[in-house]
Structure formats: C-alpha cells, structure tokens
Design a protein around this motif. Structure first.
Motif, PDB file in Angstrom:
ATOM      1  N   CYS A   1      44.175  49.944 -28.719  1.00 46.06           N
ATOM      2  CA  CYS A   1      44.316  48.805 -27.796  1.00 46.06           C
ATOM      3  C   CYS A   1      44.922  47.576 -28.482  1.00 46.06           C
ATOM      4  O   CYS A   1      44.764  46.449 -27.995  1.00 46.06           O
ATOM      5  N   ASP A   2      45.605  47.829 -29.586  1.00 45.68           N
ATOM      6  CA  ASP A   2      46.265  46.733 -30.307  1.00 45.68           C
ATOM      7  C   ASP A   2      47.162  45.953 -29.328  1.00 45.68           C
ATOM      8  O   ASP A   2      47.955  46.544 -28.602  1.00 45.68           O
ATOM      9  N   GLY A   3      46.983  44.641 -29.288  1.00 46.85           N
ATOM     10  CA  GLY A   3      47.825  43.811 -28.411  1.00 46.85           C
ATOM     11  C   GLY A   3      47.323  43.698 -26.976  1.00 46.85           C
ATOM     12  O   GLY A   3      47.914  42.991 -26.166  1.00 46.85           O
ATOM     13  N   LYS A   4      46.254  44.404 -26.637  1.00 49.59           N
ATOM     14  CA  LYS A   4      45.711  44.335 -25.268  1.00 49.59           C
ATOM     15  C   LYS A   4      44.519  43.379 -25.224  1.00 49.59           C
ATOM     16  O   LYS A   4      43.767  43.244 -26.187  1.00 49.59           O
ATOM     17  N   ILE A   5      44.341  42.782 -24.054  1.00 50.40           N
ATOM     18  CA  ILE A   5      43.236  41.820 -23.878  1.00 50.40           C
ATOM     19  C   ILE A   5      42.365  42.213 -22.686  1.00 50.40           C
ATOM     20  O   ILE A   5      42.875  42.500 -21.592  1.00 50.40           O
ATOM     21  N   LEU A   6      41.076  42.255 -22.946  1.00 49.62           N
ATOM     22  CA  LEU A   6      40.080  42.506 -21.897  1.00 49.62           C
ATOM     23  C   LEU A   6      39.448  41.165 -21.506  1.00 49.62           C
ATOM     24  O   LEU A   6      39.047  40.394 -22.386  1.00 49.62           O
TER      25      LEU A   6
ATOM     26  N   GLU B   1      32.614  44.405 -24.635  1.00 45.18           N
ATOM     27  CA  GLU B   1      33.328  43.637 -25.656  1.00 45.18           C
ATOM     28  C   GLU B   1      33.437  44.444 -26.951  1.00 45.18           C
ATOM     29  O   GLU B   1      34.505  44.519 -27.561  1.00 45.18           O
ATOM     30  N   ALA B   2      32.320  45.073 -27.340  1.00 44.02           N
ATOM     31  CA  ALA B   2      32.348  45.899 -28.559  1.00 44.02           C
ATOM     32  C   ALA B   2      33.334  47.050 -28.378  1.00 44.02           C
ATOM     33  O   ALA B   2      34.078  47.404 -29.305  1.00 44.02           O
ATOM     34  N   ALA B   3      33.365  47.618 -27.174  1.00 47.05           N
ATOM     35  CA  ALA B   3      34.284  48.733 -26.902  1.00 47.05           C
ATOM     36  C   ALA B   3      35.725  48.282 -27.150  1.00 47.05           C
ATOM     37  O   ALA B   3      36.488  48.938 -27.866  1.00 47.05           O
ATOM     38  N   MET B   4      36.098  47.141 -26.575  1.00 46.01           N
ATOM     39  CA  MET B   4      37.485  46.660 -26.723  1.00 46.01           C
ATOM     40  C   MET B   4      37.788  46.329 -28.182  1.00 46.01           C
ATOM     41  O   MET B   4      38.867  46.654 -28.695  1.00 46.01           O
ATOM     42  N   LEU B   5      36.839  45.701 -28.864  1.00 42.16           N
ATOM     43  CA  LEU B   5      37.071  45.340 -30.269  1.00 42.16           C
ATOM     44  C   LEU B   5      37.203  46.592 -31.137  1.00 42.16           C
ATOM     45  O   LEU B   5      38.043  46.665 -32.029  1.00 42.16           O
ATOM     46  N   ARG B   6      36.381  47.606 -30.838  1.00 39.46           N
ATOM     47  CA  ARG B   6      36.462  48.849 -31.632  1.00 39.46           C
ATOM     48  C   ARG B   6      37.734  49.634 -31.365  1.00 39.46           C
ATOM     49  O   ARG B   6      38.088  50.530 -32.112  1.00 39.46           O
ATOM     50  N   LEU B   7      38.404  49.310 -30.252  1.00 41.97           N
ATOM     51  CA  LEU B   7      39.694  49.951 -29.961  1.00 41.97           C
ATOM     52  C   LEU B   7      40.856  49.107 -30.494  1.00 41.97           C
ATOM     53  O   LEU B   7      42.017  49.408 -30.238  1.00 41.97           O
ATOM     54  N   GLY B   8      40.521  48.012 -31.175  1.00 39.22           N
ATOM     55  CA  GLY B   8      41.573  47.171 -31.747  1.00 39.22           C
ATOM     56  C   GLY B   8      42.122  46.131 -30.789  1.00 39.22           C
ATOM     57  O   GLY B   8      43.104  45.450 -31.101  1.00 39.22           O
ATOM     58  N   GLY B   9      41.521  45.990 -29.613  1.00 35.11           N
ATOM     59  CA  GLY B   9      41.971  44.974 -28.663  1.00 35.11           C
ATOM     60  C   GLY B   9      41.205  43.681 -28.824  1.00 35.11           C
ATOM     61  O   GLY B   9      40.374  43.540 -29.727  1.00 35.11           O
ATOM     62  N   GLN B  10      41.474  42.740 -27.937  1.00 43.01           N
ATOM     63  CA  GLN B  10      40.771  41.457 -28.005  1.00 43.01           C
ATOM     64  C   GLN B  10      40.143  41.102 -26.668  1.00 43.01           C
ATOM     65  O   GLN B  10      40.470  41.711 -25.635  1.00 43.01           O
ATOM     66  N   VAL B  11      39.246  40.130 -26.717  1.00 48.75           N
ATOM     67  CA  VAL B  11      38.432  39.832 -25.545  1.00 48.75           C
ATOM     68  C   VAL B  11      38.441  38.338 -25.245  1.00 48.75           C
ATOM     69  O   VAL B  11      38.322  37.522 -26.162  1.00 48.75           O
ATOM     70  N   ILE B  12      38.595  37.996 -23.958  1.00 52.31           N
ATOM     71  CA  ILE B  12      38.372  36.618 -23.515  1.00 52.31           C
ATOM     72  C   ILE B  12      37.375  36.673 -22.364  1.00 52.31           C
ATOM     73  O   ILE B  12      37.145  37.754 -21.811  1.00 52.31           O
ATOM     74  N   GLY B  13      36.792  35.535 -21.974  1.00 54.27           N
ATOM     75  CA  GLY B  13      35.917  35.597 -20.809  1.00 54.27           C
ATOM     76  C   GLY B  13      34.856  34.530 -20.789  1.00 54.27           C
ATOM     77  O   GLY B  13      34.818  33.662 -21.666  1.00 54.27           O
TER      78      GLY B  13
ATOM     79  N   ILE C   1      43.194  43.830 -18.421  1.00 52.78           N
ATOM     80  CA  ILE C   1      42.134  44.534 -17.694  1.00 52.78           C
ATOM     81  C   ILE C   1      40.936  43.580 -17.603  1.00 52.78           C
ATOM     82  O   ILE C   1      40.732  42.775 -18.514  1.00 52.78           O
ATOM     83  N   ALA C   2      40.186  43.646 -16.489  1.00 54.86           N
ATOM     84  CA  ALA C   2      39.066  42.709 -16.328  1.00 54.86           C
ATOM     85  C   ALA C   2      37.795  43.431 -15.916  1.00 54.86           C
ATOM     86  O   ALA C   2      37.831  44.442 -15.206  1.00 54.86           O
ATOM     87  N   VAL C   3      36.685  42.895 -16.368  1.00 51.11           N
ATOM     88  CA  VAL C   3      35.360  43.403 -16.014  1.00 51.11           C
ATOM     89  C   VAL C   3      34.626  42.275 -15.301  1.00 51.11           C
ATOM     90  O   VAL C   3      34.587  41.150 -15.818  1.00 51.11           O
ATOM     91  N   ILE C   4      34.074  42.558 -14.131  1.00 47.63           N
ATOM     92  CA  ILE C   4      33.397  41.501 -13.368  1.00 47.63           C
ATOM     93  C   ILE C   4      31.977  41.893 -13.001  1.00 47.63           C
ATOM     94  O   ILE C   4      31.733  42.989 -12.475  1.00 47.63           O
ATOM     95  N   ARG C   5      31.036  41.005 -13.282  1.00 47.67           N
ATOM     96  CA  ARG C   5      29.677  41.134 -12.738  1.00 47.67           C
ATOM     97  C   ARG C   5      29.438  39.926 -11.848  1.00 47.67           C
ATOM     98  O   ARG C   5      29.711  38.783 -12.259  1.00 47.67           O
ATOM     99  N   HIS C   6      28.926  40.188 -10.651  1.00 47.67           N
ATOM    100  CA  HIS C   6      28.809  39.098  -9.676  1.00 47.67           C
ATOM    101  C   HIS C   6      27.571  39.307  -8.805  1.00 47.67           C
ATOM    102  O   HIS C   6      27.246  40.445  -8.460  1.00 47.67           O
TER     103      HIS C   6
END
Ligand code: NCD
Length: 312
Positions: A39-44, A60-72, A100-105
């Motif tokens: 997931c290098d270069g991808k943002i969740l 968040e850990a999932a995205m980081l372990r895939l080499g991506g980054q997280v905002i939110g 890609i986005a994850v939403i809890r509401h």
C-alpha cells in the motif's frame, strides 16, 4: 472482483468474495513480510463519529503494516462536523485526499449515504445498532482459522441481540453456510429484531431457537458469541441498569460447555465475561481481535485492487 467496491453490509459480498478475503488474510498471516509495501503511497481515512478501540486501531495498524498511511479523526467535534457539515460533503472532501475510507457513525445508514456520494471505496465500521460487517469478517476468519469450517455449527449468540450490530451482521453472514444453527440467548426486551429474524433466519429456512437462560443451552454449543448490553442505545438508564448484568459467563458456567466450545466476543466487554474465563483455552476473544487486523489488511488490499509482492 472487489476492486473499487464498498463494504456496507455483509451481504454486499458473496460467499466466494468472503472466501477471497479470508484466503488473502491467511496468506498475510503466513508471510506478512511479503505485504509490507503493497500500500505504498496509498492513504486510508478513518472517520470515527463514535468511540472505538479495536476497530480503528486495527484498521490503522492494517494500513501501516501494508506500508500505507492514515489520516482521520476520532473526535468529530474537532473537525468541520462540529460546524454542521453533512456526511456527503465530508466524504467528498476526504476523497480528495485519500484512497479508501472507513466510517463509524451513530446513525444507521450513514456509511451508505457516504458511499453513494463518492467513487472511493467506503467501509462501514459500525452504523448505530444496525450492521458491522468488518467485525463479521473478523469473527468468521477466527472460526475458520481455529476450527476449519462453518458448516453444521451450533452458534449461541448471547446478550443484547436488539441493539448489537455485530450480532446482526454475524447472523446474516453465517446464515448462508450449510447446517448452521443458532441459539439466541437474550432477555425478552433485547431479542433479535424482526428484520433479522424474518428477513434472514426464517426466510432462509435457518434453524434457530430463542431462549432466556444461558445455562440450559451451553452444553449444545460449538461457539458462544457473547455481547455487551449496548448502554448508549438505551432510551433510559434505568432499563440499562436493570438489564446490564443479565448474563455473566464465568469459570463455573464454563464447566457446562463442551471441551471444544469457542467463546467469542467482539469486545469491549463489561461484566458479561468474568476474568476467570480469560485463561480458559476456549476463550478466543483476544485472538479474535488480532485476526481483525489481518482480515482488514486483506480487505483494504482487495478494495484497492492490490496484490502481494512477489517473493524475492
Ligand atoms: C463492537 C461495536 O462497536 O459494535 N465493538 C467492536 O467493534 N469490536 C461491539 C460493542 O461495542 O459492544
């Protein structure tokens, strides 16, 4: 093909698509280093309008372990939500910055509204008392890895079956497997909603029974899925206080269960599982939390259409 899709309810994915995600999760568990940069270069983006520990951290850990980054955000009060921005406008904006986005509401259907306002994949991380499909992926991966198959299982689901979104999603998904039988254990007031009873169980001819006492059914279960009484969904505190200790699974009651019964819980637990169960080899709830990260790694990769790196 899961690329570009959203996951809002378990039934958005076919059984084969579930299988695809589980197979990938198992590959990640076996060789995590192969997936370190996919997931290098991808943002969740994680948009959490309600409290969370496991779901947000595991994503968040999932995205980081895939080499991506997280905002939110996990405090909507600190974002433009506090100024009255609609979820449709928020997601359109977030889509400018992320893949890609994850939403809890707290509102049922809010993630669906978000998904219909963008082309970016949106994952429902829990909408009010409705659905929680990635918890179900977690639960099913746990059963699959620890037990091998879903067929012919007797699954006890205990606690707040009315407001518990994890239960609604779990029953929907498991109802599709051959020979699965449910024992629904709850107080009268917290029974499973009709849309699940009629819409999934009765409609699909799934065998189930509804009981109030846990002790009388423990001996017949292969899986016992405990849940928290959902305090935040009650209209008045007095009802919560009256019902909160309806079920307490402890070491004494575990003597009534099969040697192979799996005790599961989406967590957080309050009083419904005594700590004296934690060291019982049949207690799977912390392992379950770990499977949650792996299955979310697989889900993120699938929705982004990414493959594992070739082995060098
Ligand atoms: C569940 C939830 O948020 O619905 N937690 C979780 O995601 N693991 C269960 C709960 O809060 O009781």
């Amino acid at each position: 093909m899961l690329k570009g899709r959203s996951l809002l309810e378990p039934m958005d994915f076919t059984m084969d698509e579930f299988e695809e995600v589980f197979t990938l999760a198992e590959e990640i568990i076996a060789e995590p280093e192969r997936f370190r940069r996919v997931c290098d270069g991808k943002i969740l983006a994680t948009l959490f309008y309600e409290p969370s520990t496991r779901t947000r951290f595991s994503f968040e850990a999932a995205m980081l372990r895939l080499g991506g980054q997280v905002i939110g955000f996990s405090e909507p009060g600190a974002s433009s939500v506090a100024k009255g921005e609609s979820i449709a406008d928020t997601i359109r904006t977030v889509a400018c910055y992320s893949d890609i986005a994850v939403i809890r509401h707290p509102k049922e259907g809010a993630p669906r509204v978000a998904a219909s306002s963008t082309d970016m994949p949106v994952i429902n991380a829990g909408d009010g008392g409705h659905q929680h499909p990635t918890q179900t992926l977690t639960d099913l991966l746990t059963i699959r890895c620890e037990r091998g198959s879903f067929s012919n299982l007797a699954v006890g689901v205990c606690g707040d079956l009315k407001f518990g979104r994890t239960v609604h999603s779990l029953i929907k998904a498991l109802s599709r497997y051959e020979g699965v039988r449910f024992v629904l254990i709850s107080p009268e007031e917290l029974r499973i909603p009709d849309y699940v009873r009629k819409g999934d169980l009765v409609k699909n001819g799934v065998e189930f029974k509804e009981v109030e006492r846990m002790q009388e059914v423990l001996c017949e279960l292969d899986v016992l899925y405990m849940t928290r009484i959902q305090r935040e969904r009650f209209f008045n505190e007095a009802d919560y206080i009256r019902l909160k200790d309806s079920y307490i699974l402890d070491a004494e009651k575990m003597k009534l269960a099969k040697e192979t019964m799996m005790v599961m819980h989406p967590l957080p637990r309050v009083t419904e599982i005594a700590v004296d169960v934690d060291d019982d080899p049949r207690a799977y709830y912390f392992k379950q939390a770990k499977y949650g990260m792996y299955v979310r790694m697989a889900l993120i990769m699938s929705l982004l259409g990414l493959q594992g790196e070739e082995q060098r």
